[in-house]
Scaffold this active site. Structure first.
Site, PDB file in Angstrom:
ATOM      1  N   ASP A  81      20.289  -2.846  31.195  1.00 10.97           N
ATOM      2  CA  ASP A  81      21.381  -2.202  30.456  1.00 10.97           C
ATOM      3  C   ASP A  81      21.100  -2.084  28.958  1.00 10.97           C
ATOM      4  O   ASP A  81      20.233  -2.761  28.413  1.00 10.97           O
ATOM      5  CB  ASP A  81      22.702  -2.955  30.682  1.00 10.97           C
ATOM      6  CG  ASP A  81      22.606  -4.450  30.342  1.00 10.97           C
ATOM      7  OD1 ASP A  81      21.533  -5.046  30.552  1.00 10.97           O
ATOM      8  OD2 ASP A  81      23.606  -5.021  29.868  1.00 10.97           O
ATOM      9  N   GLU A 139      23.443  -7.221  31.668  1.00 11.73           N
ATOM     10  CA  GLU A 139      23.175  -8.533  31.066  1.00 11.73           C
ATOM     11  C   GLU A 139      24.076  -8.772  29.865  1.00 11.73           C
ATOM     12  O   GLU A 139      24.414  -9.905  29.544  1.00 11.73           O
ATOM     13  CB  GLU A 139      21.699  -8.625  30.644  1.00 11.73           C
ATOM     14  CG  GLU A 139      21.242 -10.022  30.225  1.00 11.73           C
ATOM     15  CD  GLU A 139      21.653 -10.411  28.809  1.00 11.73           C
ATOM     16  OE1 GLU A 139      22.030 -11.568  28.598  1.00 11.73           O
ATOM     17  OE2 GLU A 139      21.605  -9.549  27.910  1.00 11.73           O
ATOM     18  N   GLU A 140      24.488  -7.701  29.185  1.00  9.85           N
ATOM     19  CA  GLU A 140      25.118  -7.828  27.874  1.00  9.85           C
ATOM     20  C   GLU A 140      26.615  -8.117  27.914  1.00  9.85           C
ATOM     21  O   GLU A 140      27.205  -8.433  26.888  1.00  9.85           O
ATOM     22  CB  GLU A 140      24.895  -6.548  27.048  1.00  9.85           C
ATOM     23  CG  GLU A 140      23.426  -6.221  26.766  1.00  9.85           C
ATOM     24  CD  GLU A 140      22.816  -7.105  25.681  1.00  9.85           C
ATOM     25  OE1 GLU A 140      23.520  -7.962  25.120  1.00  9.85           O
ATOM     26  OE2 GLU A 140      21.620  -6.921  25.393  1.00  9.85           O
ATOM     27  N   ARG A 184       9.309 -22.355  26.171  1.00  6.86           N
ATOM     28  CA  ARG A 184       9.969 -23.617  25.872  1.00  6.86           C
ATOM     29  C   ARG A 184      10.364 -24.313  27.177  1.00  6.86           C
ATOM     30  O   ARG A 184      11.012 -23.718  28.030  1.00  6.86           O
ATOM     31  CB  ARG A 184      11.206 -23.434  25.001  1.00  6.86           C
ATOM     32  CG  ARG A 184      11.792 -24.800  24.636  1.00  6.86           C
ATOM     33  CD  ARG A 184      12.982 -24.721  23.728  1.00  6.86           C
ATOM     34  NE  ARG A 184      13.465 -26.078  23.476  1.00  6.86           N
ATOM     35  CZ  ARG A 184      13.056 -26.852  22.476  1.00  6.86           C
ATOM     36  NH1 ARG A 184      12.185 -26.411  21.617  1.00  6.86           N
ATOM     37  NH2 ARG A 184      13.528 -28.078  22.340  1.00  6.86           N
ATOM     38  N   HIS A 370      19.426  -5.999  18.723  1.00  7.19           N
ATOM     39  CA  HIS A 370      20.824  -5.635  18.452  1.00  7.19           C
ATOM     40  C   HIS A 370      20.996  -4.987  17.075  1.00  7.19           C
ATOM     41  O   HIS A 370      22.096  -4.999  16.529  1.00  7.19           O
ATOM     42  CB  HIS A 370      21.771  -6.834  18.621  1.00  7.19           C
ATOM     43  CG  HIS A 370      21.865  -7.335  20.038  1.00  7.19           C
ATOM     44  ND1 HIS A 370      23.050  -7.742  20.616  1.00  7.19           N
ATOM     45  CD2 HIS A 370      20.933  -7.491  20.996  1.00  7.19           C
ATOM     46  CE1 HIS A 370      22.827  -8.130  21.867  1.00  7.19           C
ATOM     47  NE2 HIS A 370      21.541  -7.992  22.118  1.00  7.19           N
TER      48      HIS A 370
HETATM   49 NI    NI Z   1      18.459  -8.901  25.893  1.00 13.87          NI
END
Ligand code: NI
Length: 401
Positions: A81, A139-140, A184, A370
Site C-alpha cells: 500500500d 500496512e499503513e 537487529r 513518509h
Molecule cells: Ni513502510
C-alpha cells in the site's frame, strides 16, 4: 547457488526496475490496492505461478515449490500500500494518482518480491522446500493487513504447503547507504496506540473563571501528568514515548471553552508495560479532571504490537547476508520507535524484519520515508531481490539437515 542467484538478480534487474516504476506511478491507499494486486497477480502468472488473490481484501499469495515442497516452508512478505502524500519528485515514474504516493518504499518491497519469485521459480529444481510469497495490503492503517491475512490462514498449513517455519520481511532504510543491510536481534520496533482524550469543563467569560470550570487548565495538567508516567513509572530499561500532537481548545482570548480535545500516540517496546501504562494513563487523566471539577473521556485505540525478531533466526539470516553482500556491508541496527504490522507475524511464528539500504548522497537521495521527496537508489532493488531469495534458500537448506 549464490553466484546463480546473483546472476539471475542481474539478469532480471531491468524487469524489477520496470515493476517498481510501474507500482510507483500507480500507488493506491491502504485497503484500496485493487489495481496493485491485479498487477502483482498478473506478473506472478507470467512467471508461471498460480497466485491466490483477494486474501483479506487485496492480498495476494503464491507458493514456489522446490524439492520436497511438503517438508518445509519459509514465508517472505512484502507490503503493497501507499500513503496520502502529494509527490514532489520530478521523475518519469512520478505518481499518476494525485495525492497518493509510495513514500514508504512498499513499491520497492513489492518489486523485489516479484524479482524473488522470478529467481526462485528459475531455481526450483535446485532448492529444498517451498517458499510462500505474501503480498500484504494495508500496512499503513489500523488494523493492518497482516493481522487480517493471519486470520485468513497465511501462516497455517494447508493441503499443499506446511505452515511456514519462519517469515522474513524487508524494508527500505533511507538512513542506510545502498549496498548495506541492517539487522537487529530481539525487540526491534515499538507498539503503537492512539490516545483520544476529551476534557470536559464549563465554559464562560475569561474574566470570571470562578463561574466556570476551565478545561484548558485541566488539559494542561493532564498532558504534564501523563509525561510523568513516562519519566517516573516506566521502568528505565524500557523505552517508551508519549506525544500529543493535537490539542484543540476552541475558546478565545476572553472565552473559556466547554471542552478540550487531545490526541496523541503512545509507543513502547514491552507488551507488559504497554497495558499497565494504558491503565495508569486513564486513571491519572480521569482523577485529575475529577479533582479539578471537570470530567474526562479517555480512549485508547490499540494499534500494532511491538515487533520481535527471533534471535536465532536473525543470527542465521545475518550470517547468510554477510555471505551474500560481504561482512562489511551488514550492520547492527538500533531499536526504532516506529511501528510495523509485521509485528503480528512475529507473534505467531519465528520472524525477522531487516532493513535494506537505499540512500545515495552522491545522487542526492537522502529524503526520509513518509516525506514527499522520498526516493531510492534503484541499485537497492538488485540486492533486495537477490538477497531475499538467498536468505529463503539458505534458511530452507538449514532446515533439511
Ligand atoms: Ni513502510
Amino acid at each position: 547457488m549464490k553466484t546463480q542467484i546473483q546472476h539471475l538478480a542481474q539478469q532480471y534487474y531491468e524487469q524489477i526496475v520496470l515493476d517498481r516504476r510501474h507500482l510507483h506511478a500507480h500507488p493506491e491507499l491502504s485497503f484500496k490496492e485493487k489495481e496493485t494486486a491485479r498487477y502483482i497477480a498478473e506478473r506472478l502468472k507470467s512467471i508461471g505461478l498460480s497466485p491466490q488473490e483477494n486474501i483479506a481484501g487485496h492480498g495476494v499469495v503464491a507458493v514456489i515449490e522446490g524439492k520436497n515442497p511438503q517438508r518445509q516452508c519459509v514465508a517472505l512478505r512484502a507490503d503493497i500500500d501507499a500513503l496520502p502524500i502529494i509527490e514532489k519528485n520530478e521523475v518519469p515514474y512520478k505518481s499518476k494518482n494525485e495525492g497518493v504516493m509510495h513514500a514508504c518504499g512498499h513499491d520497492v518491497h513489492t518489486a523485489s518480491l516479484l524479482g524473488v519469485a522470478q529467481i526462485l521459480q528459475d531455481l526450483r529444481q535446485e532448492f529444498e522446500g517451498s517458499v510462500k510469497l505474501i503480498f500484504q495490503p494495508a500496512e499503513e492503517v489500523f488494523p493492518g493487513g497482516a493481522s487480517l491475512m493471519i486470520k485468513e490462514g497465511v501462516l497455517a498449513a494447508n493441503s499443499h504447503t506446511p505452515a511456514p517455519k519462519s517469515i522474513i520481511g524487508q524494508h527500505v532504510m533511507p538512513l542506510l547507504e545502498v549496498g548495506k543491510i541492517g539487522f537487529r536481534e530481539g525487540v526491534y520496533m515499538a507498539s503503537t496506540d492512539e490516545i483520544y482524550v476529551t476534557v470536559k469543563g464549563k465554559g464562560g467569560h475569561g474574566a470570571m473563571p470562578e463561574l466556570g470550570i476551565d478545561p484548558v487548565l485541566i488539559a494542561s495538567h493532564i498532558i504534564i501528568a501523563l509525561q510523568q508516567i513516562i519519566s517516573r513509572n516506566t521502568p528505565p530499561k524500557i523505552p517508551a514515548v508519549l506525544t500529543f500532537g493535537k490539542v484543540i481548545a476552541q475558546g478565545a482570548t476572553n472565552i473559556i471553552p466547554n471542552e478540550v480535545v487531545l490526541e496523541g500516540t503512545f509507543r513502547t517496546l514491552s507488551e507488559e508495560w504497554r497495558y499497565e501504562a494504558h491503565r495508569r494513563m486513564k486513571k491519572m487523566a480521569e482523577s485529575i479532571a475529577e479533582g479539578m471539577g471537570g470530567g474526562c473521556e479517555f480512549n485508547i485505540v490499540v494499534g500494532y504490537p511491538s515487533l520481535k525478531n527471533d534471535v536465532a533466526l536473525t543470527q542465521r539470516l545475518k550470517y547468510f547476508a554477510q555471505e551474500y553482500v560481504g561482512k562489511e556491508n551488514v550492520i547492527d541496527l538500533d531499536i526504532w520507535m516506529a511501528a510495523e504490522d509485521f509485528a503480528y507475524y512475529s507473534q505467531v511464528t519465528d520472524a525477522c524484519f531487516y532493513r535494506l539500504g537505499t540512500r545515495n548522497e552522491a545522487k542526492g537521495i537522502t529524503s526520509g520515508v513518509h516525506t514527499n521527496t522520498f526516493d531510492i537508489d534503484e541499485e537497492a532493488l538488485k540486492i533486495g531481490a537477490g538477497l531475499m531469495a538467498w536468505l529463503a534458500v539458505k534458511e530452507l537448506a538449514g532446515a533439511f539437515y
